[in-house]
Structure formats: structure tokens, C-alpha cells
Design an enzyme around this catalytic site. Structure first.
Site, PDB file in Angstrom:
ATOM      1  N   LYS A   3       1.137  10.803  -0.696  1.00 50.14           N
ATOM      2  CA  LYS A   3       0.046  11.327   0.128  1.00 50.14           C
ATOM      3  C   LYS A   3       0.539  12.502   0.980  1.00 50.14           C
ATOM      4  O   LYS A   3      -0.148  13.514   1.107  1.00 50.14           O
ATOM      5  CB  LYS A   3      -0.538  10.212   1.008  1.00 50.14           C
ATOM      6  CG  LYS A   3      -1.391   9.226   0.201  1.00 50.14           C
ATOM      7  CD  LYS A   3      -1.743   7.950   0.948  1.00 50.14           C
ATOM      8  CE  LYS A   3      -2.408   6.970  -0.025  1.00 50.14           C
ATOM      9  NZ  LYS A   3      -2.709   5.656   0.559  1.00 50.14           N
ATOM     10  N   GLN A  29      -1.921   2.536   5.978  1.00 52.01           N
ATOM     11  CA  GLN A  29      -1.510   2.073   4.648  1.00 52.01           C
ATOM     12  C   GLN A  29      -1.500   0.540   4.602  1.00 52.01           C
ATOM     13  O   GLN A  29      -0.863  -0.102   5.434  1.00 52.01           O
ATOM     14  CB  GLN A  29      -0.112   2.634   4.316  1.00 52.01           C
ATOM     15  CG  GLN A  29       0.357   2.318   2.920  1.00 52.01           C
ATOM     16  CD  GLN A  29      -0.500   2.973   1.828  1.00 52.01           C
ATOM     17  OE1 GLN A  29      -0.840   4.150   1.907  1.00 52.01           O
ATOM     18  NE2 GLN A  29      -0.860   2.205   0.817  1.00 52.01           N
ATOM     19  N   ASP A  42     -10.392   7.000   4.744  1.00 54.36           N
ATOM     20  CA  ASP A  42     -10.239   6.001   3.674  1.00 54.36           C
ATOM     21  C   ASP A  42     -11.569   5.297   3.389  1.00 54.36           C
ATOM     22  O   ASP A  42     -11.681   4.572   2.395  1.00 54.36           O
ATOM     23  CB  ASP A  42      -9.178   4.961   4.077  1.00 54.36           C
ATOM     24  CG  ASP A  42      -7.977   4.992   3.162  1.00 54.36           C
ATOM     25  OD1 ASP A  42      -8.070   5.598   2.080  1.00 54.36           O
ATOM     26  OD2 ASP A  42      -6.953   4.396   3.536  1.00 54.36           O
TER      27      ASP A  42
END
Ligand code: NAD
Length: 288
Positions: A52, A96, A119
Site C-alpha cells: 500500500k 490494517q 476502506d
């Protein structure tokens, strides 16, 4: 058979984003900013976070990583999220997952401002998806939809089957496929661990999406000839990475298919970058 090359498509998206960011930089006064929080030492998560960060760099997005020890407390994590919610130079916050045992993921996800939830996991954004309202969409299913669009494969008026009903993939993907739109508008069936005859359901699909987390679950006898097959699964095995589909067998039957690796994985990251740039444009007032 058409290979749905997520790796190449994601690279093209990163190049387009880089141009978009460069074009808006002067008006915005700053580059887009993504905060990435990683708690603990999970090796797979470390790889995802590194990918990422690399993606951000290529797209002209400033990424800031927060690597916290596995014994981080819920309170420390929530204080960090609050701080990032308040920072003007941060457009997106990514936590994460999975978090180490003892930390409450749902509480952390709900703490992230829905305006920075790139997200798309906050209940407000999931609710907006269900209602057909604008909002951040979860990156994996949105990346799948972007891949279909880039290959001009429209499921409109077709039968789509989604194997899996998780909150991060199956459920939002089914909502996206069933929504109105040129590259959606499908008649959607959702299969899950309680589905009695998976093979029969899958064989009905013009578009088959597999996100079951079971290596090689879907075999060629479960695929309608000419179907488009998207394999979301990723499994590390002694023979390398494999998906939820038996790739070699299915390529003889499908009209188009994603590989593993190089299919949905890179598209998930590309979508995160897209969401971050959208957030940046909105927050800096340069959205056209
Ligand atoms: P999950 O375990 O949360 O959900 C799996 C779903 O599949 C469940 O809803 C379950 O009911 C269903 N299922 C399980 N076994 C089944 C069976 N035998 N028949 C029918 N349905 C069955 O998993 P997830 O988080 O949705 O992830 C699914 C897969 O996708 C995993 O392999 C994961 O690693 C992968 N994944 C990939 C990406 C990416 O970026 N490429 C992102 C997220 C997840």
C-alpha cells in the site's frame, strides 16, 4: 480466454492518479495524505502495508505509517485515530486488520471518521452503500467492479453469483452488483457456508465471484461455459499463491478470469488509492 489482468490495470490506474494529483496539487496546496496503522507483527499484514505504501508513492500520495507494538492498548489506538481524524493533512485512515487479540476491531473502525474511512468499513459508509447513497466503498469489491468496467464487461441484465457473505467482500459486492448502473444491474444470488448445492448455484452464473476463503473450492464442473469468473481468494501454499478457484481447469471453460496472484489483489490497493484521491479532492475543495 480473456485474462483479467489486475496487475496491469492497477498500474494504469496509479499512473492516471499520479497525473490527477499533479494537476490538482497547486489548487489543493498539498498532496493527498493517507495514514496507515499497523498493530503487531503479522507477516501478511506487513506485506500488505508495504504494498500500500509503494502504491501511494507511485500515485503521488503521501503515506504515513504508524507501526505499533502488539501490546498496544485499545485506548492508545483510539487516541491515535482521534488525532488522525483531526489532522487537516490526512485524507484517509486505514487500519490494517486483523488486529492482535485483545483489541476490538469494530470499535476502532467505528472511531475512524466516516469522511476519512477510505476502506469503507464504517457502518455509516456500509449503510450508504446499502441505501445507494454516495460514500466510500470497501476496496476489494469496489476494485472488482472497477476491473469489470475497465474490461467493458457488463453484468447488467445477467445472472451474478457471489460465493461468500463477509462484510468486507461478499456482502458489499452483492450490493454493488445489484445496484442500478451500466456495470452493475445484475440479478444477484449470494451463496455461503449454509448453501446446500453450491455447484448448482454456481453453474447458473454468467458472472461468478468467489470469496469463500477455501483454496480451490470452485472447480470447472461448477462453471457455466463462457462465464466471467472473478477469484477473490488468496492462499499461501507450498506451491505458491492460489485462489478459491481451480484456475487451470476453469480457464478452459470461462470466457474471462482473474489470475491469482495479479487479479483482485492489486485492484484492492488501486481502489484504496482512488478512494484517497477522491477524499483529498473533496476535502481540499478541488472536486470538479
Ligand atoms: P471470510 O472467511 O470472512 O468469509 C468467507 C465466506 O465464504 C463466508 O461468508 C462463508 O459463509 C463463505 N463460505 C465458506 N466456505 C464456503 C463453502 N464451502 N461454500 C460456500 N460458501 C462458503 O473471508 P473474506 O474476508 O470474505 O475473504 C475471502 C477470501 O478472499 C479469502 O481467501 C481472503 O484471503 C481473500 N481476500 C482477498 C482480498 C484481496 O485483496 N485480494 C481481500 C479480502 C479478502
Amino acid at each position: 480466454m480473456l485474462l483479467l489482468d489486475g496487475k496491469a490495470t492497477a498500474a494504469a490506474i496509479r499512473a492516471e492518479l499520479k497525473e490527477e494529483v499533479a494537476a490538482g496539487l497547486a489548487a489543493a496546496g498539498r498532496a493527498p495524505g493517507l495514514a496507515v496503522i499497523l498493530v503487531g507483527e503479522d507477516p501478511a499484514s506487513q506485506v500488505y502495508v508495504r504494498n500500500k505504501e509503494r502504491g501511494c508513492e507511485e500515485a503521488g500520495i503521501r503515506s504515513e505509517a504508524f507501526r505499533l507494538p502488539a501490546d498496544t492498548t485499545q485506548e492508545t489506538l483510539e487516541v491515535l485515530i482521534d488525532e488522525l481524524n483531526g489532522r487537516a493533512d490526512i485524507d484517509g485512515i486505514l487500519l490494517q486488520l486483523p488486529l492482535p487479540k485483545g483489541l476490538n476491531s469494530q470499535r476502532c473502525l467505528e472511531r475512524i471518521s466516516p469522511k476519512k474511512d477510505v476502506d469503507g468499513f464504517h457502518p455509516e459508509n456500509m449503510g450508504r452503500l446499502a441505501l445507494g447513497l454516495p460514500g466510500f466503498r470497501p476496496c476489494t469489491p469496489a476494485g472488482v467492479m472497477t476491473l469489470l468496467e475497465r474490461y467493458d464487461l457488463s453484468p447488467s441484465g445477467k445472472k451474478a453469483v457471489v460465493v461468500g457473505r463477509s462484510n468486507i467482500v461478499g456482502k458489499p459486492l452483492a450490493l454493488m452488483l445489484g445496484a442500478p448502473g451500466k456495470y452493475a444491474n445484475a440479478t444477484v444470488t449470494v451463496c455461503h457456508s449454509g448453501t446446500p448445492n453450491l455447484a448448482e448455484e454456481c453453474r447458473q452464473a454468467d458472472f461468478l465471484f468467489v470469496a469463500a476463503g477455501r483454496p480451490c473450492l470452485v472447480t470447472s464442473d461448477m462453471v457455466k461455459p463462457g462465464a466471467v469468473v472473478v477469484d477473490v481468494g488468496i492462499h499461501r501454499t507450498d506451491e505458491g499463491l492460489v485462489g478459491d478457484c481451480k484456475y487451470d481447469d476453469i480457464t478452459c471453460i470461462a470466457s474471462a478470469m482473474t489470475p491469482v496472484p495479479g487479479g483482485v489483489g492489486p485492484m484492492t490497493i488501486a481502489q484504496l488509492l482512488i478512494n484517497t484521491v477522491i477524499s483529498w479532492k473533496g476535502r481540499t475543495g478541488i472536486a470538479g
